[in-house]
Design an enzyme around this catalytic site. Structure first.
Site, PDB file in Angstrom:
ATOM      1  N   GLU A  38      19.368  67.363   7.724  1.00 43.36           N
ATOM      2  CA  GLU A  38      20.383  66.330   7.380  1.00 43.36           C
ATOM      3  C   GLU A  38      21.144  66.028   8.614  1.00 43.36           C
ATOM      4  O   GLU A  38      22.558  67.644   8.223  1.00 43.36           O
ATOM      5  CB  GLU A  38      20.492  65.929   6.093  1.00 43.36           C
ATOM      6  CG  GLU A  38      21.115  64.709   6.169  1.00 43.36           C
ATOM      7  CD  GLU A  38      21.541  64.115   4.376  1.00 43.36           C
ATOM      8  OE1 GLU A  38      20.923  65.299   3.714  1.00 43.36           O
ATOM      9  OE2 GLU A  38      21.643  62.674   3.817  1.00 43.36           O
ATOM     10  N   LYS A 108      17.396  56.655   7.258  1.00 38.95           N
ATOM     11  CA  LYS A 108      17.429  56.730   5.803  1.00 38.95           C
ATOM     12  C   LYS A 108      17.299  55.610   4.486  1.00 38.95           C
ATOM     13  O   LYS A 108      18.488  54.169   5.206  1.00 38.95           O
ATOM     14  CB  LYS A 108      17.679  57.823   5.089  1.00 38.95           C
ATOM     15  CG  LYS A 108      18.831  58.444   3.789  1.00 38.95           C
ATOM     16  CD  LYS A 108      19.364  59.484   4.283  1.00 38.95           C
ATOM     17  CE  LYS A 108      19.697  60.099   2.722  1.00 38.95           C
ATOM     18  NZ  LYS A 108      20.504  60.864   2.384  1.00 38.95           N
ATOM     19  N   CYS A 141      16.822  63.624   3.117  1.00 34.86           N
ATOM     20  CA  CYS A 141      16.765  63.464   1.425  1.00 34.86           C
ATOM     21  C   CYS A 141      16.657  62.921   0.090  1.00 34.86           C
ATOM     22  O   CYS A 141      15.994  63.136  -0.329  1.00 34.86           O
ATOM     23  CB  CYS A 141      18.638  63.969   1.877  1.00 34.86           C
ATOM     24  SG  CYS A 141      19.210  65.125   0.813  1.00 34.86           S
TER      25      CYS A 141
END
Ligand code: ACM
Length: 262
Positions: A38, A108, A141
């Site tokens: 990330e 995300k 993540c």
């Protein structure tokens, strides 16, 4: 196909240095798919939104174009976490670079902790990208703790999930991503970073232990907690198309959507 991850410790606020490190590492590897952590170009520990804005880049943009060139040169699909500037928004994105030079974007959806102060939540849903016949889904993540995210990708046919991460909660994602692999019968490439990053009074330590799991939830390869390197295995993405658990049970057919609350 040969699929792998490059686990390293990006330097905070040094996109050119990080890009060079990534380019040097991937130039020496033979793989069809390489996944990076990330925010691999910028680092992660920010004190305010302006710091992120100063480092974020548009797509296409200078760094994205260099990664696209690398993907073409190496005939490799590259996935990386990326601070993406778009208008006045900054997204914590994952970019996929195809061997043909195209760029695909996921933003995300589940922002973690102080990311909520700096980034805009994703607005692109959970897209699945077909790269040379392989169906690839992207997550970043914290998304791993929401089983709906992986399930949404798998229901659209994703065979491989690429998961750039900067994990701070030790040991959790190595368990959840095994389960997500098993419960969806998919491959999962968890590309985490390691090392401690400090910015003023703030400091975070990232847990390494990136891994690749198969549709049975088995760990095919795992890096150490403090290890830098490219790790790869051979995978057959078509195995993810078989959702059967026993001759009478198949994961998606046996779902009871009539009684679930989601
Ligand atoms: C995280 O989502 N970077 C923990």
């Amino acid at each position: 196909m040969r699929a792998g991850f490059y686990q390293f410790a990006p330097a905070l606020g040094e996109p050119e240095q990080n890009l060079k490190k990534i380019t040097d590492a991937l130039s020496g590897c033979e793989a069809d798919l390489a996944v990076l952590p990330e925010l691999a170009l910028t680092g992660y520990v920010f004190n305010d939104r302006q710091e992120v804005l100063d480092l974020a880049e548009t797509v296409p943009g200078k760094s994205a174009e260099k990664l696209a060139e690398l993907a073409v040169k190496k005939k490799m699909t590259i996935v990386t976490g990326f601070a993406e500037k778009s208008g006045s928004a900054v997204y914590n994105s994952a970019l996929l670079f195809t061997p043909e030079g195209q760029i695909r974007t996921y933003r995300k959806n589940h922002l973690f902790h102080e990311e909520k102060l700096f980034f805009t939540p994703g607005d692109l849903g959970f897209p699945v990208f077909n790269v040379k016949g392989v169906k690839i889904g992207l997550l970043v993540c914290f998304d791993h703790l929401f089983p709906e995210a992986a399930r949404t990708l798998a229901l659209q046919g994703a065979q491989v999930i690429c998961h750039p991460s900067n994990l701070v909660l030790t040991g959790k994602a190595q368990v959840t991503t095994r389960s997500r692999s098993m419960e969806n019968r998919i491959f999962w490439i968890l590309a985490n970073r390691f090392g401690t990053e400090t910015n003023g009074d703030k400091s975070l330590t990232f847990s390494g232990c990136s891994q690749i799991t198969d549709p049975d939830g088995r760990i095919m390869v795992q890096a150490g907690g403090f290890e830098e390197g490219f790790f790869a295995v051979d995978i057959n993405p078509a195995l993810a198309d078989d959702k059967s658990v026993t001759p009478l049970c198949a994961l998606f057919q046996d779902r009871r959507t009539d009684i679930y609350l989601l």
